[in-house]
Write an enzyme that holds these catalytic residues in place. Structure first.
Site, PDB file in Angstrom:
ATOM      1  N   SER A  95       0.754  -1.375   0.037  1.00  0.00           N
ATOM      2  CA  SER A  95       0.111  -0.008  -0.069  1.00  0.00           C
ATOM      3  C   SER A  95       0.709   1.174  -0.014  1.00  0.00           C
ATOM      4  O   SER A  95       1.791   1.437  -0.781  1.00  0.00           O
ATOM      5  CB  SER A  95      -0.862  -0.049   1.147  1.00  0.00           C
ATOM      6  N   ASP A 217      -9.829  -4.420  -5.966  1.00  0.00           N
ATOM      7  CA  ASP A 217      -9.221  -3.679  -4.963  1.00  0.00           C
ATOM      8  C   ASP A 217      -9.828  -2.433  -4.638  1.00  0.00           C
ATOM      9  O   ASP A 217      -9.641  -1.613  -5.684  1.00  0.00           O
ATOM     10  CB  ASP A 217      -7.904  -3.639  -4.962  1.00  0.00           C
ATOM     11  N   HIS A 245      -7.408  -5.567  -0.382  1.00  0.00           N
ATOM     12  CA  HIS A 245      -6.188  -4.708  -0.418  1.00  0.00           C
ATOM     13  C   HIS A 245      -5.136  -5.195   0.255  1.00  0.00           C
ATOM     14  O   HIS A 245      -4.158  -4.568   0.287  1.00  0.00           O
ATOM     15  CB  HIS A 245      -6.499  -3.399   0.005  1.00  0.00           C
TER      16      HIS A 245
END
Length: 267
Positions: A95, A217, A245
Site C-alpha cells: 500500500s 481492490d 487490499h
C-alpha cells in the site's frame, strides 16, 4: 537512539542470504506479513519492522512534523538499513509503503537492489487524466470521518478494505490492527497517506520492480496498477487472483509465490 528497538526490528532467515524487507501500510504493523515471512525466510534474510507510531515501535520517537510526510517514513527505512548495514535490499512495500520504498531507494540508492509494490497507489485522488479511485470529496469525507470517530471508522472501513466477506475474520483482524493505533498518530498517517502524490517520483525508479495488484481492490483499482507499471521503466505487473487490499493475508500463497519467483529471477 537504538534504531532497531525504535522500529521493533526482527531479523529471520539465514545470515548472508539476500535481504528482503517487507513494510506494512497505514494502520498496520509487521504482523501483516506473518503468513508470508516464514516462507521467504527459507531462502532469504527477512527484515521486519514497524514504522514509528505503529505496532511495537517506540511511541516516544514519533512526531507529527517528521511523520506528516512520506519522507519521514522513508527515513525510518533508510535508518534501519544503516543500523544493520544492509545493502542490495529487496524492499517489499504494501500500500502506501510502496511509495515510501520509492523515496527510500532515491535517498539511499546504494542500499536497495529491487522493489516489490503490493497494492501500490501513487495518488488516491482522480484528476482529469488519472484515475486514483477517489474524488477529492471522497477523500475529504474519509478523513473527516476518521478524525471525528476513529474507532467507528475502523470498524466500518476495515472490512471494506479487506473485502472477502465470506472470511469475516480477516476484516476483524484489520479492524483490530487499526484500533490498536493511537488515534492521534493515525490521523496524521492517514493524511500523509491519502493526500500524498508520488506520481512524479515513479519515473526515477531504476531498479528491477514488481507491481503486484489484486484483481479486485477498492483502495488501489487495477487502473492504478497499470499506471504504476507504465510509469516505471522495465517494471513487471502481476495481477493476483485475489480480492481486497491485503493479499498477504487473503492470498498468502499466491503473494509469496509471486514475490519469490521475482526475487529468484533477479538475484
Amino acid at each position: 537512539m537504538d534504531i532497531l528497538r525504535r522500529n521493533n526490528v526482527k531479523v529471520t532467515g539465514s545470515p548472508g542470504s539476500p535481504v528482503v524487507m517487507p513494510a506494512h501500510g497505514f494502520g498496520c504493523d509487521q504482523n501483516m506479513w506473518r503468513l508470508v515471512a516464514p516462507a521467504l525466510a527459507e531462502e532469504f534474510q527477512v527484515v521486519l519492522f514497524d514504522y514509528v507510531g505503529s505496532g511495537g515501535s517506540d511511541p516516544s520517537a514519533w512526531s507529527a512534523e517528521r511523520y506528516g510526510s512520506l519522507d519521514g517514513y522513508a527515513r525510518d527505512v533508510v535508518e534501519v538499513c544503516e543500523a544493520l548495514d544492509l545493502r542490495d535490499v529487496a524492499f517489499v512495500g504494501h500500500s502506501v509503503s510502496a511509495m515510501i520504498g520509492v523515496r527510500a531507494a532515491a535517498t539511499a540508492p546504494e542500499r536497495f537492489s529491487s522493489l516489490v509494490m503490493v497494492g501500490p497507489s501513487p495518488c488516491y485522488i482522480d484528476d482529469d487524466t488519472y484515475r486514483g479511485g477517489f474524488s477529492a470529496e471522497d477523500i475529504d469525507e474519509l478523513l473527516e470521518s476518521l478524525e471525528s470517530n476513529y474507532l467507528g471508522w475502523s470498524a466500518t472501513m476495515a472490512p471494506v478494505i479487506m473485502a472477502n466477506p465470506e472470511r469475516p475474520e480477516l476484516g476483524e483482524e484489520l479492524t483490530n490492527s487499526f484500533c490498536a493505533t493511537d488515534p492521534a498518530i493515525a490521523r496524521v498517517f492517514a493524511r500523509t497517506t491519502f493526500l500524498s502524490d508520488s506520481r512524479a517520483d515513479l519515473k526515477s525508479v531504476d531498479v528491477p520492480t514488481l507491481v503486484l495488484e489484486c484483481a479486485q481492490d477498492v483502495i488501489a483499482p487495477r487502473e492504478v496498477g497499470g499506471y504504476v507499471h507504465a510509469a516505471i521503466p522495465g517494471s513487471r505487473l502481476i495481477t493476483l487472483d485475489a480480492t481486497g487490499h491485503c493479499p498477504q493475508l487473503s492470498a498468502p500463497e499466491a503473494t509469496t509465490s509471486a514475490i519469490r519467483a521475482f526475487l529468484r529471477e533477479i538475484t
